[in-house]
Every structure is written in structure tokens, then in C-alpha cells.
Design a protein around this motif. Structure first.
Motif, PDB file in Angstrom:
ATOM      1  N   UNK A 103     -46.457 103.373  18.381  1.00 52.38           N
ATOM      2  CA  UNK A 103     -45.322 104.261  18.622  1.00 52.38           C
ATOM      3  C   UNK A 103     -43.997 103.640  18.214  1.00 52.38           C
ATOM      4  N   UNK A 104     -43.915 102.325  18.289  1.00 57.51           N
ATOM      5  CA  UNK A 104     -42.630 101.653  18.062  1.00 57.51           C
ATOM      6  C   UNK A 104     -42.611 100.891  16.742  1.00 57.51           C
ATOM      7  N   UNK A 105     -43.494  99.918  16.609  1.00 61.22           N
ATOM      8  CA  UNK A 105     -43.431  99.021  15.457  1.00 61.22           C
ATOM      9  C   UNK A 105     -43.761  99.720  14.149  1.00 61.22           C
ATOM     10  N   UNK A 106     -44.661 100.689  14.175  1.00 64.68           N
ATOM     11  CA  UNK A 106     -45.048 101.368  12.942  1.00 64.68           C
ATOM     12  C   UNK A 106     -44.528 102.799  12.901  1.00 64.68           C
ATOM     13  N   UNK A 107     -43.427 103.073  13.613  1.00 60.50           N
ATOM     14  CA  UNK A 107     -42.872 104.433  13.614  1.00 60.50           C
ATOM     15  C   UNK A 107     -42.163 104.688  12.282  1.00 60.50           C
ATOM     16  N   UNK A 108     -42.930 105.243  11.344  1.00 62.20           N
ATOM     17  CA  UNK A 108     -42.334 105.569  10.070  1.00 62.20           C
ATOM     18  C   UNK A 108     -41.955 104.318   9.298  1.00 62.20           C
ATOM     19  N   UNK A 109     -41.165 104.499   8.260  1.00 57.20           N
ATOM     20  CA  UNK A 109     -40.693 103.395   7.441  1.00 57.20           C
ATOM     21  C   UNK A 109     -39.182 103.290   7.619  1.00 57.20           C
ATOM     22  N   UNK A 110     -38.720 102.146   8.069  1.00 56.71           N
ATOM     23  CA  UNK A 110     -37.281 101.999   8.317  1.00 56.71           C
ATOM     24  C   UNK A 110     -36.536 101.564   7.062  1.00 56.71           C
ATOM     25  N   UNK A 111     -37.225 100.941   6.095  1.00 57.38           N
ATOM     26  CA  UNK A 111     -36.618 100.534   4.832  1.00 57.38           C
ATOM     27  C   UNK A 111     -35.447  99.575   5.026  1.00 57.38           C
ATOM     28  N   UNK A 112     -35.444  98.789   6.126  1.00 54.05           N
ATOM     29  CA  UNK A 112     -34.270  97.958   6.385  1.00 54.05           C
ATOM     30  C   UNK A 112     -33.983  96.982   5.250  1.00 54.05           C
ATOM     31  N   UNK A 113     -35.001  96.262   4.778  1.00 52.98           N
ATOM     32  CA  UNK A 113     -34.774  95.280   3.719  1.00 52.98           C
ATOM     33  C   UNK A 113     -34.246  95.973   2.466  1.00 52.98           C
ATOM     34  N   UNK A 114     -34.876  97.090   2.106  1.00 56.70           N
ATOM     35  CA  UNK A 114     -34.429  97.822   0.917  1.00 56.70           C
ATOM     36  C   UNK A 114     -32.997  98.324   1.081  1.00 56.70           C
ATOM     37  N   UNK A 115     -32.675  98.807   2.290  1.00 54.80           N
ATOM     38  CA  UNK A 115     -31.311  99.288   2.554  1.00 54.80           C
ATOM     39  C   UNK A 115     -30.309  98.162   2.385  1.00 54.80           C
ATOM     40  N   UNK A 116     -30.587  97.021   3.013  1.00 52.37           N
ATOM     41  CA  UNK A 116     -29.646  95.906   2.954  1.00 52.37           C
ATOM     42  C   UNK A 116     -29.454  95.404   1.518  1.00 52.37           C
ATOM     43  N   UNK A 117     -30.544  95.258   0.776  1.00 56.27           N
ATOM     44  CA  UNK A 117     -30.446  94.765  -0.600  1.00 56.27           C
ATOM     45  C   UNK A 117     -29.663  95.745  -1.462  1.00 56.27           C
ATOM     46  N   UNK A 118     -29.979  97.030  -1.332  1.00 60.70           N
ATOM     47  CA  UNK A 118     -29.289  98.048  -2.135  1.00 60.70           C
ATOM     48  C   UNK A 118     -27.800  98.072  -1.835  1.00 60.70           C
ATOM     49  N   UNK A 119     -27.441  98.076  -0.556  1.00 59.92           N
ATOM     50  CA  UNK A 119     -26.030  98.135  -0.196  1.00 59.92           C
ATOM     51  C   UNK A 119     -25.299  96.842  -0.551  1.00 59.92           C
ATOM     52  N   UNK A 120     -25.977  95.702  -0.420  1.00 59.79           N
ATOM     53  CA  UNK A 120     -25.332  94.438  -0.799  1.00 59.79           C
ATOM     54  C   UNK A 120     -25.027  94.407  -2.293  1.00 59.79           C
ATOM     55  N   UNK A 121     -25.979  94.820  -3.095  1.00 60.88           N
ATOM     56  CA  UNK A 121     -25.759  94.842  -4.543  1.00 60.88           C
ATOM     57  C   UNK A 121     -24.619  95.785  -4.904  1.00 60.88           C
ATOM     58  N   UNK A 122     -24.599  96.944  -4.253  1.00 64.12           N
ATOM     59  CA  UNK A 122     -23.555  97.930  -4.534  1.00 64.12           C
ATOM     60  C   UNK A 122     -22.204  97.447  -4.035  1.00 64.12           C
ATOM     61  N   UNK A 123     -22.175  96.870  -2.828  1.00 66.99           N
ATOM     62  CA  UNK A 123     -20.920  96.397  -2.252  1.00 66.99           C
ATOM     63  C   UNK A 123     -20.328  95.254  -3.066  1.00 66.99           C
ATOM     64  N   UNK A 124     -21.190  94.421  -3.616  1.00 68.02           N
ATOM     65  CA  UNK A 124     -20.698  93.267  -4.365  1.00 68.02           C
ATOM     66  C   UNK A 124     -19.983  93.684  -5.647  1.00 68.02           C
ATOM     67  N   UNK A 125     -20.289  94.877  -6.157  1.00 69.30           N
ATOM     68  CA  UNK A 125     -19.618  95.364  -7.360  1.00 69.30           C
ATOM     69  C   UNK A 125     -18.134  95.618  -7.110  1.00 69.30           C
ATOM     70  N   UNK A 126     -17.782  95.923  -5.855  1.00 71.21           N
ATOM     71  CA  UNK A 126     -16.373  96.169  -5.512  1.00 71.21           C
ATOM     72  C   UNK A 126     -15.946  95.243  -4.385  1.00 71.21           C
ATOM     73  N   UNK A 127     -16.385  93.986  -4.465  1.00 76.73           N
ATOM     74  CA  UNK A 127     -16.157  93.042  -3.367  1.00 76.73           C
ATOM     75  C   UNK A 127     -14.686  92.717  -3.152  1.00 76.73           C
ATOM     76  N   UNK A 128     -13.838  92.975  -4.142  1.00 75.43           N
ATOM     77  CA  UNK A 128     -12.419  92.645  -4.008  1.00 75.43           C
ATOM     78  C   UNK A 128     -11.588  93.824  -3.513  1.00 75.43           C
ATOM     79  N   UNK A 129     -12.078  95.041  -3.704  1.00 72.48           N
ATOM     80  CA  UNK A 129     -11.275  96.203  -3.303  1.00 72.48           C
ATOM     81  C   UNK A 129     -11.993  97.086  -2.285  1.00 72.48           C
TER      82      UNK A 129
END
Length: 279
Positions: free
Chosen positions: A135-161
């Protein structure tokens, strides 16, 4: 605030148990907030709020310096807040609440310390019980690692502004649209650039340090427990935006404000270590 959170949680839990459709997230039946949280009704946001205030109630109920009436009221308040947290099935909230409980261990009596460690240990063991794990550990796919990597890569493109506080930061990951980075630090980098990231690190770090200092000197771990719960849940499930004063706003800024007050109190009056921080 703990009492107010308990009342709000109790109402939402009763509505959920009665089958009010406003309290059920479509598709999986997780609890959403029907009242009291405009703009933050989703289970993940609700679980963060419950984790922070459950930690506060637990610290009030177990701290050495709490009076008997405070202990009783805080213990009662834990029930609806804890029920609401469980019904959100928010894994980050669960971990944050347990971390908040553990944070008060140095500031309670030995027998209470043993009780806390037993409860946390039991919670960890039960998490591996197949029905609970499913019910808890396998409740769907949270995609946390994918989310963090995607947002980090995107955020780094505009890291100064940065993207700004009002920008649309939605990203499609694995065919699912996500509304934020599910991490306070990454969200701060994406919206506020490196300045925002460093500001968030300093603010959270200082909050932890001064709330710990206050707890150590005055024997009152409530602020520290709230900060620990906030930081732990914030690693997995949070974004901070300017909002009107509601539960989403209070969840973050109340612990930070209390930690700032703890710094002032610690500098002005060091208790048993008075004078250490005096200029």
C-alpha cells in the motif's frame, strides 16, 4: 496552532470516512483536504503539513518541561493529525513525522526515550509487512529520481537568472506532467537561481542550528522537531511559493519564524550557558 491543525484534520478525516468526494483523490482514494487548505489540497502537501504539526504535538507531549495539561492536549491533538497523515499515504510525510519524533530523543526522560525508539522501530518493521508495503512502498511510481534529475538539468541552464516565482515550471516525465521539482532545494534553484538555492540552504541550516541550540539550552524541542520534519519532508515533496496565509504557507514559515525567535532568545539568554553568545 497544533490545536487548530488537529481540529482541521479531524474535520477532514470525518468527511473522508463519510465518503465526501471532495476529500478523495481520484483514482487511488488518498485523502485530500476538503477545507482549510486552499491551493494545497493535494495529499503530498497535506502530508507535509501533518508531519510538521504531528512532530510539534509529539514534542509538546513528551518534553520534560511541558505541563500536564499541555501534555494531555498535545497527545489528544496527535490523534486526528496522525490519522490525516496516514490517510494521505504520503511517504515523505511518514518519514518526516518519524524524523521529528526521533529529534526529541535527547530532550526527554529515559523511559520516554525508550518508548520513542520502540515506536519508531516498530513503524520501520511494519513497513515491511506485505500488505502495508504494497500500500505504501509500491504505491504507483513516484519518479523521484527522474524528477530531480530532469529539474536539475533544466534549472542549471538558467542557474544565474532562474525561472522566477511566477513561471510555469511544469515538466513532463515518463508521460506524466509534474508541477514542481518535489524538493525545496531544487525548486529554489529552478526559480531563484544560485542565489535562491544558497538562500534556502542558509535559511534551513540556520533554522536547524538555532532550534537545536534553543532545545539544548531550554529543554524545549518543539521548534527543532518542526524544523527536522519540515526539512526531511521538504527533500521529497515541497515547493515554496508566495501565497496567502493558509496551511500551506504556515507549514513552512511557522517553523522558520520560530527558529528565528529561538536564535534571538538563545543570543539574549543562554540559560545554563548564559553569556556564550553575548557580544
Amino acid at each position: 496552532m497544533v490545536i487548530a491543525c488537529a481540529v482541521n484534520a479531524g474535520i477532514n478525516v470525518l468527511l473522508f470516512l463519510e465518503g465526501d468526494p471532495r476529500t478523495m483523490l481520484p483514482g487511488n482514494g488518498r485523502l485530500s483536504a476538503a477545507i482549510g487548505t486552499p491551493g494545497g489540497i493535494w495529499p503530498t502537501a497535506v502530508s507535509v503539513r501533518c508531519a510538521v504539526f504531528f512532530a510539534a504535538a509529539f514534542a509538546l507531549a513528551t518534553a520534560r518541561r511541558s505541563s500536564r495539561p499541555v501534555t494531555i492536549v498535545a497527545a489528544v491533538a496527535m490523534l486526528p493529525i496522525g490519522a490525516m497523515l496516514l490517510l494521505t499515504v504520503g511517504r515523505a510525510g511518514y518519514v518526516g513525522a518519524l524524523a521529528g519524533m526521533l529529534s526529541v530523543v535527547p530532550f526527554v526522560e529515559r523511559r520516554v526515550r525508550a518508548f520513542i525508539l520502540s515506536i519508531v522501530g516498530l513503524a520501520v518493521i511494519l513497513s515491511f509487512y506485505p500488505p502495508i508495503f504494497e500500500a505504501v512502498a509500491t504505491r504507483g511510481m513516484s519518479y523521484r529520481i527522474e524528477i530531480w534529475v530532469t529539474y536539475l538539468e533544466w534549472a542549471w541552464e538558467t542557474a544565474l537568472i532562474g525561472q522566477g516565482m511566477t513561471a510555469n515550471v511544469h515538466r513532463v516525465i515518463g508521460g506524466i506532467e509534474f508541477y514542481h521539482a518535489h524538493n525545496l532545494l531544487i525548486s529554489a534553484l529552478a526559480r531563484g537561481a544560485l542565489v535562491g538555492l544558497f538562500g534556502m540552504i542558509i535559511m534551513l541550516g540556520a533554522g536547524l542550528y538555532w532550534s537545536w541550540t534553543y532545545a539544548r539550552r531550554f529543554g524545549e524541542p518543539v521548534f527543532f522537531a518542526m524544523m527536522v520534519a519540515l526539512c526531511v519532508t521538504g527533500v521529497f515533496d515541497y515547493e515554496l511559493l508566495p501565497t496567502l496565509t493558509n496551511w500551506t504557507w504556515v507549514t513552512f514559515w511557522l517553523p522558520i519564524g520560530l527558529a528565528a525567535g529561538a536564535e534571538v532568545a538563545s543570543r539574549r539568554n543562554g540559560g545554563p550557558w548564559k553569556g556564550k553568545f553575548q557580544k
